[in-house]
Design a protein around this motif. Structure first.
Motif, mmCIF file in Angstrom:
data_model
loop_
_atom_site.group_PDB
_atom_site.id
_atom_site.type_symbol
_atom_site.label_atom_id
_atom_site.label_comp_id
_atom_site.label_asym_id
_atom_site.label_seq_id
_atom_site.Cartn_x
_atom_site.Cartn_y
_atom_site.Cartn_z
ATOM 1 N N ALA A 23 4.305 50.816 97.015
ATOM 2 C CA ALA A 23 5.360 50.356 96.115
ATOM 3 C C ALA A 23 3.695 50.902 94.753
ATOM 4 O O ALA A 23 2.575 50.890 95.086
ATOM 5 C CB ALA A 23 4.596 49.004 95.973
ATOM 6 N N GLU A 24 4.394 51.302 93.267
ATOM 7 C CA GLU A 24 3.934 51.439 92.625
ATOM 8 C C GLU A 24 3.915 50.580 91.595
ATOM 9 O O GLU A 24 5.041 49.904 91.410
ATOM 10 C CB GLU A 24 4.636 52.770 91.904
ATOM 11 N N LEU A 25 2.616 49.827 90.796
ATOM 12 C CA LEU A 25 2.433 49.491 90.705
ATOM 13 C C LEU A 25 1.449 49.554 89.222
ATOM 14 O O LEU A 25 0.274 49.914 89.177
ATOM 15 C CB LEU A 25 1.527 47.484 90.931
ATOM 16 N N THR A 26 2.366 48.649 87.817
ATOM 17 C CA THR A 26 1.460 48.726 86.737
ATOM 18 C C THR A 26 0.467 47.952 86.534
ATOM 19 O O THR A 26 1.010 46.540 86.417
ATOM 20 C CB THR A 26 2.281 49.493 85.905
ATOM 21 N N VAL A 27 -1.306 47.253 86.763
ATOM 22 C CA VAL A 27 -1.248 46.485 85.915
ATOM 23 C C VAL A 27 -1.884 45.677 85.158
ATOM 24 O O VAL A 27 -2.989 46.956 84.676
ATOM 25 C CB VAL A 27 -2.421 45.953 87.331
ATOM 26 N N PRO A 28 -1.112 45.529 83.679
ATOM 27 C CA PRO A 28 -2.307 45.334 82.374
ATOM 28 C C PRO A 28 -3.520 45.120 82.309
ATOM 29 O O PRO A 28 -3.328 44.118 83.005
ATOM 30 C CB PRO A 28 -1.201 44.127 81.240
ATOM 31 N N THR A 29 -5.106 45.141 81.993
ATOM 32 C CA THR A 29 -5.802 45.154 81.540
ATOM 33 C C THR A 29 -5.840 44.950 80.561
ATOM 34 O O THR A 29 -5.105 45.637 79.188
ATOM 35 C CB THR A 29 -6.430 45.574 82.206
ATOM 36 N N PRO A 30 -6.862 44.150 79.426
ATOM 37 C CA PRO A 30 -7.161 44.430 77.856
ATOM 38 C C PRO A 30 -7.764 46.626 77.647
ATOM 39 O O PRO A 30 -8.117 46.513 76.898
ATOM 40 C CB PRO A 30 -8.392 43.588 77.994
ATOM 41 N N TYR A 31 -8.305 46.614 78.750
ATOM 42 C CA TYR A 31 -8.301 47.996 78.618
ATOM 43 C C TYR A 31 -7.562 48.958 79.118
ATOM 44 O O TYR A 31 -7.705 50.502 78.610
ATOM 45 C CB TYR A 31 -9.566 48.891 79.403
ATOM 46 N N GLY A 32 -6.020 49.052 79.441
ATOM 47 C CA GLY A 32 -5.304 49.673 79.257
ATOM 48 C C GLY A 32 -4.425 49.582 80.972
ATOM 49 O O GLY A 32 -5.523 48.716 81.575
ATOM 50 N N PRO A 33 -3.448 49.435 80.657
ATOM 51 C CA PRO A 33 -2.368 49.877 82.010
ATOM 52 C C PRO A 33 -3.115 50.155 83.413
ATOM 53 O O PRO A 33 -3.593 51.788 82.941
ATOM 54 C CB PRO A 33 -1.078 50.059 81.917
ATOM 55 N N THR A 34 -3.290 50.211 84.142
ATOM 56 C CA THR A 34 -3.886 51.057 85.298
ATOM 57 C C THR A 34 -2.926 50.688 86.597
ATOM 58 O O THR A 34 -2.219 49.758 86.927
ATOM 59 C CB THR A 34 -5.102 49.523 85.902
ATOM 60 N N ARG A 35 -2.454 52.084 86.735
ATOM 61 C CA ARG A 35 -1.604 51.927 87.597
ATOM 62 C C ARG A 35 -2.106 51.666 89.625
ATOM 63 O O ARG A 35 -3.447 52.161 89.870
ATOM 64 C CB ARG A 35 -1.393 53.764 87.966
ATOM 65 N N VAL A 36 -1.526 50.991 90.510
ATOM 66 C CA VAL A 36 -2.128 50.645 92.186
ATOM 67 C C VAL A 36 -0.886 51.428 93.093
ATOM 68 O O VAL A 36 0.158 50.819 92.305
ATOM 69 C CB VAL A 36 -2.552 49.223 91.995
ATOM 70 N N HIS A 37 -1.165 52.306 93.902
ATOM 71 C CA HIS A 37 -0.565 52.210 94.926
ATOM 72 C C HIS A 37 -0.907 50.895 96.330
ATOM 73 O O HIS A 37 -1.441 51.047 95.916
ATOM 74 C CB HIS A 37 -0.931 54.007 95.967
ATOM 75 N N ALA A 38 0.442 50.572 96.093
ATOM 76 C CA ALA A 38 0.285 49.425 96.957
ATOM 77 C C ALA A 38 0.581 49.505 98.317
ATOM 78 O O ALA A 38 2.464 50.302 98.360
ATOM 79 C CB ALA A 38 0.834 47.982 96.530
#
Length: 285
Positions: A21-36
């Motif tokens: 699964a391709e996830l995009t995690v929002p953070t205060p520093y910018g969106p972060t891509r995560v492969h799950a």
């Protein structure tokens, strides 16, 4: 250039197992891509890549690790990859730690095992010092700036490549470091393109750490033919600083060839260190 780079990125990502699964995690520093990948109810394992490698580099390890864990391979913000450096400034180690806090929050992980390679090992160890209650176990694969610094000869080669990167120079550098130890061609192409990507930022770096306060179970695994540092010297230092840590040196592997070229032995050592899934409890997600 960016289109060429992301085509190479997607080619490496395509080698991840079906069901990733391709996830995009929002953070205060910018969106972060995560492969799950892996059973959602399995214990969480966060993977942090080496500098310039991106989370796609764990493709060879994902099948074995994801059979017993829910694997989250992160594109470290500030490095190349699909995470986007927007929002709050990300310049200092404490801001990088706050970013990783936000990533774990976004993944709904109060705690997880962390596994980092090279620069990712430094990030993982720094985070374990920053938030020890959120790190169940810590696996460090040929980490830089944790148990010691770089070889002077390696620094000269790396700095010459980083100051004036060209595809030829970066490729020559990577071939020199991995000589005789194996480097995946798709990984090599992505690494070379990333190092020469126009407008690329620089990862957040800091000082060499003092790992002695680490109280959670620690694995330190060194590449026996690493040119980045003296592996046997660092292994001895790891044993002295962390007497309860598991310390291994894998012969025949270079720094950048780990963990891809050594996927089978690396995965076996990491999985043995992590223990059975029931030992860590179910994942919150």
């Amino acid at each position: 250039m960016s289109e060429t780079y992301f085509a190479a990125y997607d080619a490496l990502l395509a080698r991840w197992p079906a069901g990733t699964a391709e996830l995009t995690v929002p953070t205060p520093y910018g969106p972060t891509r995560v492969h799950a990948y892996g059973p959602p109810e399995a214990p969480p394992l966060v993977l942090l890549h080496g500098g310039g490698a991106t989370g796609t580099a764990w493709f060879a390890n994902a099948p074995a690790l994801g059979a017993r864990h829910r694997v989250y391979a992160v594109d470290i913000l500030g490095d190349v990859g699909r995470s986007e450096r927007t929002g709050l400034p990300l310049r200092r180690p404490r801001e990088l730690m706050a970013w990783l806090d936000a990533v774990l929050d976004g993944l709904e992980l109060p705690a997880a095992a962390l596994c980092g390679h090279s620069y990712g090992g430094w990030v993982a160890a720094a985070y374990a010092l920053h938030a020890p209650r959120r790190v169940r176990r810590l696996a460090l694969l040929d980490p830089t700036q944790v148990f010691g610094g770089y070889r002077p000869g390696y620094l000269l080669r790396a700095l010459w490549m980083l100051l004036r990167p060209t595809e030829r120079r970066v490729g020559t550098y990577l071939d020199w470091e991995t000589a005789g130890t194996g480097v995946d061609e798709d990984f090599r192409r992505l690494y070379v393109l990333g190092a020469t990507l126009q407008g690329r930022g620089r990862p957040v770096v800091g000082r060499t750490l003092d790992p002695t306060p680490l109280a959670m179970p620690v694995l330190a695994l060194f590449a026996g033919r690493s040119r980045v540092h003296h592996p046997e010297t660092l292994a001895d230092r790891a044993r002295r600083l962390l007497p309860r840590a598991r310390v291994h040196v894998l012969p025949g592997l270079g720094h950048h060839a780990l963990p891809i070229a050594g996927a089978a032995p690396v995965d076996a050592i990491v999985l043995d260190f992590l223990g059975t899934p029931s030992a860590e409890g179910p994942s919150p997600r």
